[in-house]
Design a protein around this motif. Structure first.
Motif, short mmCIF file in Angstrom:
data_model
loop_
_atom_site.label_atom_id
_atom_site.label_comp_id
_atom_site.label_asym_id
_atom_site.label_seq_id
_atom_site.Cartn_x
_atom_site.Cartn_y
_atom_site.Cartn_z
N GLY A 138 9.70 13.36 10.77
CA GLY A 138 9.69 12.17 9.90
C GLY A 138 8.52 12.18 8.94
N TRP A 139 7.33 12.50 9.46
CA TRP A 139 6.14 12.57 8.61
C TRP A 139 6.31 13.68 7.56
CZ3 TRP A 139 2.61 16.48 7.71
CH2 TRP A 139 1.50 16.11 6.96
N HIS A 140 6.80 14.83 8.00
CA HIS A 140 6.99 15.96 7.09
C HIS A 140 7.97 15.59 5.98
CE1 HIS A 140 8.14 20.01 5.78
NE2 HIS A 140 6.90 20.33 6.14
N HIS A 141 9.06 14.91 6.33
CA HIS A 141 10.04 14.47 5.35
C HIS A 141 9.39 13.52 4.33
CE1 HIS A 141 14.05 13.36 3.87
NE2 HIS A 141 13.64 12.09 3.93
N HIS A 142 8.61 12.56 4.82
CA HIS A 142 7.95 11.58 3.96
C HIS A 142 7.00 12.27 2.98
CE1 HIS A 142 6.17 7.78 2.76
NE2 HIS A 142 4.96 8.28 3.02
N VAL A 143 6.14 13.15 3.49
CA VAL A 143 5.17 13.86 2.64
C VAL A 143 5.88 14.74 1.62
CG1 VAL A 143 3.33 15.59 2.67
CG2 VAL A 143 3.31 13.73 4.32
N THR A 144 6.97 15.37 2.02
CA THR A 144 7.73 16.21 1.09
C THR A 144 8.30 15.38 -0.05
OG1 THR A 144 8.28 17.74 2.87
CG2 THR A 144 9.66 17.82 0.90
N LEU A 145 8.88 14.23 0.27
CA LEU A 145 9.45 13.38 -0.78
C LEU A 145 8.37 12.84 -1.73
CD1 LEU A 145 12.23 11.44 1.16
CD2 LEU A 145 12.49 13.31 -0.48
N VAL A 146 7.23 12.45 -1.18
CA VAL A 146 6.13 11.98 -2.02
C VAL A 146 5.64 13.11 -2.93
CG1 VAL A 146 3.74 11.15 -2.01
CG2 VAL A 146 5.41 10.11 -0.49
N SER A 147 5.56 14.32 -2.39
CA SER A 147 5.11 15.47 -3.19
C SER A 147 6.09 15.78 -4.32
CB SER A 147 4.93 16.70 -2.30
OG SER A 147 3.95 16.47 -1.33
N VAL A 148 7.37 15.70 -4.04
CA VAL A 148 8.39 15.94 -5.07
C VAL A 148 8.31 14.84 -6.14
CG1 VAL A 148 10.88 16.00 -5.51
CG2 VAL A 148 9.91 17.28 -3.59
N ALA A 149 8.14 13.60 -5.72
CA ALA A 149 8.00 12.50 -6.67
C ALA A 149 6.77 12.70 -7.56
CB ALA A 149 7.91 11.16 -5.94
N HIS A 150 5.68 13.16 -6.96
CA HIS A 150 4.47 13.42 -7.74
C HIS A 150 4.70 14.55 -8.74
CE1 HIS A 150 0.44 15.18 -8.43
NE2 HIS A 150 0.17 13.91 -8.65
N ALA A 151 5.36 15.60 -8.32
CA ALA A 151 5.65 16.71 -9.23
C ALA A 151 6.53 16.22 -10.39
CB ALA A 151 6.35 17.85 -8.48
N PHE A 152 7.52 15.39 -10.09
CA PHE A 152 8.39 14.84 -11.14
C PHE A 152 7.58 14.01 -12.13
CE2 PHE A 152 10.96 11.33 -12.77
CZ PHE A 152 11.94 12.03 -13.43
N CYS A 153 6.72 13.13 -11.63
CA CYS A 153 5.89 12.30 -12.51
C CYS A 153 4.97 13.16 -13.37
CB CYS A 153 5.06 11.30 -11.69
SG CYS A 153 6.06 10.02 -10.91
N THR A 154 4.40 14.20 -12.80
CA THR A 154 3.52 15.09 -13.55
C THR A 154 4.29 15.79 -14.66
OG1 THR A 154 2.11 15.42 -11.62
CG2 THR A 154 1.98 17.08 -13.36
#
Length: 168
Positions: A138-154
């Motif tokens: 669950g934690w890994h899934h959450h961190v992965t989604l946040v990282s992808v969202a950050h990459a998209f925003c960048t």
């Protein structure tokens, strides 16, 4: 018993090393272009300052104890010393190779700001700190989604002009 000599605080000793090298040893370095309009290649203001780089061997009682008396290997001591300041204002210790050019040392040291800014954005705007689960997947899934969202925003920031606004 012999009196223990009064040594200045470690930060003062580091500053003294750089001051002993002299303000004339500081070299101007540009590490990136900022976001304000200016005369840089991209039309933005260049970020630059003056830096002193010294090769030193960190020492002290605690270090000698921790390294069984051998001390630490030689490292870079990098100090920012702007032309309008009487003393250096920031210091970094680096284990980059001896052949590392000064601009690379400076860019690497200044990269910390970008990392801290990205982490703050991920925590505050993208919800990195909001995970309340109890499992590793669950934690890994959450961190992965946040990282992808950050990459998209960048990527969105990089492809848009700073003057553009997001459409409603």
């Amino acid at each position: 018993p012999r009196p223990v000599p009064a040594y200045p605080e470690p930060a003062q000793r580091v500053k003294s090393l750089v001051i002993a090298a002299g303000k004339n040893s500081a070299r101007p370095v540009q590490w990136r272009e900022g976001s304000r309009p200016g005369s840089g290649r991209s039309g933005h203001k260049r970020m630059y300052s003056r830096f002193v780089a010294l090769r030193i061997r960190p020492a002290g009682r605690e270090i000698r104890k921790a390294t069984a008396g051998s001390g630490l290997p030689v490292r870079w001591l990098l100090a920012e010393w702007p032309a309008d300041q009487d003393e250096p204002v920031q210091f970094w210790l680096s284990n980059l190779p001896e052949t590392t050019p000064l601009p690379v040392l400076v860019r690497t040291a200044k990269l910390r700001w970008r990392i801290e800014n990205d982490y703050r954005e991920m925590k505050q705007a993208l919800g990195l700190a909001h995970f309340e689960g109890r499992t590793w997947p669950g934690w890994h899934h959450h961190v992965t989604l946040v990282s992808v969202a950050h990459a998209f925003c960048t990527l969105q920031r990089l492809t848009r002009s700073p003057k553009e606004t997001a459409s409603a």
